[in-house]
Design an enzyme around this catalytic site. Structure first.
Site, PDB file in Angstrom:
ATOM      1  CE  LYS A   1      -2.546   6.189  -0.688  1.00 33.41           C
ATOM      2  NZ  LYS A   1      -3.602   6.864  -1.451  1.00 33.41           N
TER       3      LYS A   1
ATOM      4  CE1 TYR B   1      -3.154   3.057   1.097  1.00 34.23           C
ATOM      5  CE2 TYR B   1      -1.679   3.261   2.982  1.00 34.23           C
ATOM      6  CZ  TYR B   1      -2.696   3.764   2.203  1.00 34.23           C
ATOM      7  OH  TYR B   1      -3.251   4.972   2.507  1.00 34.23           O
TER       8      TYR B   1
HETATM    9  N1  LIG Z   1      -7.739   7.134   6.760  1.00 39.55           N
HETATM   10  C1  LIG Z   1      -6.445   7.363   7.009  1.00 39.55           C
HETATM   11  O1  LIG Z   1      -6.007   7.376   8.184  1.00 39.55           O
HETATM   12  C2  LIG Z   1      -5.496   7.638   5.868  1.00 39.55           C
HETATM   13  C3  LIG Z   1      -4.145   7.790   6.166  1.00 39.55           C
HETATM   14  C4  LIG Z   1      -3.255   8.084   5.136  1.00 39.55           C
HETATM   15  C5  LIG Z   1      -3.725   8.242   3.840  1.00 39.55           C
HETATM   16  N2  LIG Z   1      -5.039   8.056   3.579  1.00 39.55           N
HETATM   17  C6  LIG Z   1      -5.488   8.202   2.189  1.00 39.55           C
HETATM   18  O2  LIG Z   1      -6.523   9.168   2.151  1.00 39.55           O
HETATM   19  C7  LIG Z   1      -7.475   8.833   1.132  1.00 39.55           C
HETATM   20  C8  LIG Z   1      -8.866   8.740   1.724  1.00 39.55           C
HETATM   21  O3  LIG Z   1      -8.849   7.751   2.751  1.00 39.55           O
HETATM   22  P1  LIG Z   1     -10.169   7.310   3.530  1.00 39.55           P
HETATM   23  O4  LIG Z   1      -9.730   6.886   4.887  1.00 39.55           O
HETATM   24  O5  LIG Z   1     -11.243   8.331   3.393  1.00 39.55           O
HETATM   25  O6  LIG Z   1     -10.556   5.993   2.725  1.00 39.55           O
HETATM   26  P2  LIG Z   1     -12.018   5.376   2.452  1.00 39.55           P
HETATM   27  O7  LIG Z   1     -11.832   3.961   2.063  1.00 39.55           O
HETATM   28  O8  LIG Z   1     -12.929   5.666   3.597  1.00 39.55           O
HETATM   29  O9  LIG Z   1     -12.494   6.237   1.205  1.00 39.55           O
HETATM   30  C9  LIG Z   1     -11.958   6.022  -0.077  1.00 39.55           C
HETATM   31  C10 LIG Z   1     -13.062   6.220  -1.074  1.00 39.55           C
HETATM   32  O10 LIG Z   1     -12.539   5.932  -2.363  1.00 39.55           O
HETATM   33  C11 LIG Z   1     -13.567   5.344  -3.107  1.00 39.55           C
HETATM   34  N3  LIG Z   1     -13.028   4.576  -4.242  1.00 39.55           N
HETATM   35  C12 LIG Z   1     -12.350   3.397  -4.214  1.00 39.55           C
HETATM   36  N4  LIG Z   1     -12.092   2.990  -5.475  1.00 39.55           N
HETATM   37  C13 LIG Z   1     -12.571   3.953  -6.309  1.00 39.55           C
HETATM   38  C14 LIG Z   1     -12.602   4.123  -7.706  1.00 39.55           C
HETATM   39  N5  LIG Z   1     -12.101   3.197  -8.552  1.00 39.55           N
HETATM   40  N6  LIG Z   1     -13.176   5.241  -8.213  1.00 39.55           N
HETATM   41  C15 LIG Z   1     -13.709   6.183  -7.377  1.00 39.55           C
HETATM   42  N7  LIG Z   1     -13.727   6.065  -6.043  1.00 39.55           N
HETATM   43  C16 LIG Z   1     -13.172   4.963  -5.513  1.00 39.55           C
HETATM   44  C17 LIG Z   1     -14.308   4.451  -2.131  1.00 39.55           C
HETATM   45  O11 LIG Z   1     -15.631   4.193  -2.596  1.00 39.55           O
HETATM   46  C18 LIG Z   1     -14.264   5.286  -0.855  1.00 39.55           C
HETATM   47  O12 LIG Z   1     -15.445   6.051  -0.676  1.00 39.55           O
HETATM   48  C19 LIG Z   1      -6.955   7.530   0.519  1.00 39.55           C
HETATM   49  O13 LIG Z   1      -6.182   7.840  -0.620  1.00 39.55           O
HETATM   50  C20 LIG Z   1      -6.074   6.947   1.601  1.00 39.55           C
HETATM   51  O14 LIG Z   1      -5.099   6.064   1.078  1.00 39.55           O
HETATM   52  C21 LIG Z   1      -5.934   7.761   4.554  1.00 39.55           C
END
Ligand SMILES: NC(=O)c1ccc[n+]([C@@H]2O[C@H](COP(=O)([O-])OP(=O)(O)OC[C@H]3O[C@@H](n4cnc5c(N)ncnc54)[C@H](O)[C@@H]3O)[C@@H](O)[C@H]2O)c1
Length: 224
Positions: free
Chosen positions: A127, A123
């Site tokens: 990134k 993962y």
């Molecule tokens: N939550 C954390 O603590 C955290 C930490 C570091 C980075 N991130 C990054 O931040 C971003 C948001 O994270 P999150 O926690 O809200 O994740 P999440 O899984 O809650 O939300 C991600 C969204 O992306 C959508 N998605 C997945 N595949 C898709 C596609 N092909 N087309 C369109 N939409 C699609 C999903 O439906 C979901 O609603 C991500 O890129 C994640 O890697 C999150």
């Protein structure tokens, strides 16, 4: 905003500047969400045409996710988004990276946003790929790019009993996440920046000064 129906998007969207004309998208249409599958480059182009900025959150956010799970959104999707943003002449592309991109950094070492990617899981490697695509778009198009190495996002202040000190040290609150997105979209005089994204936690492994200096980020919350 892509992936706007997810944890971060839902928490952050209502806290963004009132003057923004936000188009919230996710894989499937729902209340207030337009359908945009980020693996579809034509759909990305149609959605981004005329946009000032694209905030790309859509991904599988799981450090344990398999290659098969990561491939569509985290490998192909981020490429389609980066390509479409550049082709549409979007002024600013903000990419959700993660501190997982540098999770193999030796324990006891402070993580600076200028550190090269050093993931400890697949993962995190996706990134690092997102950051590399950001550099590519910034180098070859008029679009400038900010990649945010987001820490541990949680709606509530982490409970010391339930959450490790490392996670608390990486906490990003909803209010600070919205401020981080605001700063990443509005900061000027930049071409390509990788920035750490946590709250103003008293104890933190990732340095924030660079994000404050380069983006004008003003975090307010503290996990302690
Ligand atoms: N939550 C954390 O603590 C955290 C930490 C570091 C980075 N991130 C990054 O931040 C971003 C948001 O994270 P999150 O926690 O809200 O994740 P999440 O899984 O809650 O939300 C991600 C969204 O992306 C959508 N998605 C997945 N595949 C898709 C596609 N092909 N087309 C369109 N939409 C699609 C999903 O439906 C979901 O609603 C991500 O890129 C994640 O890697 C999150």
């Amino acid at each position: 905003m892509t992936g706007a129906g997810g944890l971060i998007g839902r928490a952050v969207a209502p806290l963004l500047p009132a003057g923004w004309d936000l188009l919230s998208t996710d894989l499937r249409a729902a209340d207030g969400l337009y359908a945009l599958d980020v693996t579809d480059v034509d759909a990305c182009r149609a959605a981004f045409a005329g946009a000032d900025a694209v905030v790309h959150l859509a991904a599988v956010p799981d450090p344990d996710a398999s290659w098969e799970l990561l491939l569509p959104a985290n490998v192909v999707g981020v490429h389609q988004v980066a390509r479409a943003a550049g082709e549409c002449g979007v002024r600013r592309l903000v990419l959700a990276s993660s501190l997982q991109a540098v999770s193999a950094t030796p324990v006891g070492t402070q993580i600076r946003s200028t550190d090269p990617a050093r993931p400890a899981n697949l993962y995190g490697a996706t990134k690092a790929w997102a950051e590399a695509l950001g550099s590519w778009v910034a180098a070859t198009t008029a679009t400038s790019v900010v990649a945010l190495r987001i820490g541990y996002f949680a709606v509530q202040r982490p409970d010391a009993e339930a959450v490790s000190a490392a996670e608390r040290a990486a906490w990003l609150s909803p209010r600070d996440a919205a401020e981080l997105v605001r700063a990443a979209v509005e900061a000027d005089n930049l071409d390509f920046v990788v920035a750490n994204g946590t709250s103003a936690n008293r104890y933190r492994r990732a340095d924030l000064q660079d994000t404050i200096d380069r983006l004008g980020y003003r975090p307010t919350d503290d996990a302690w």
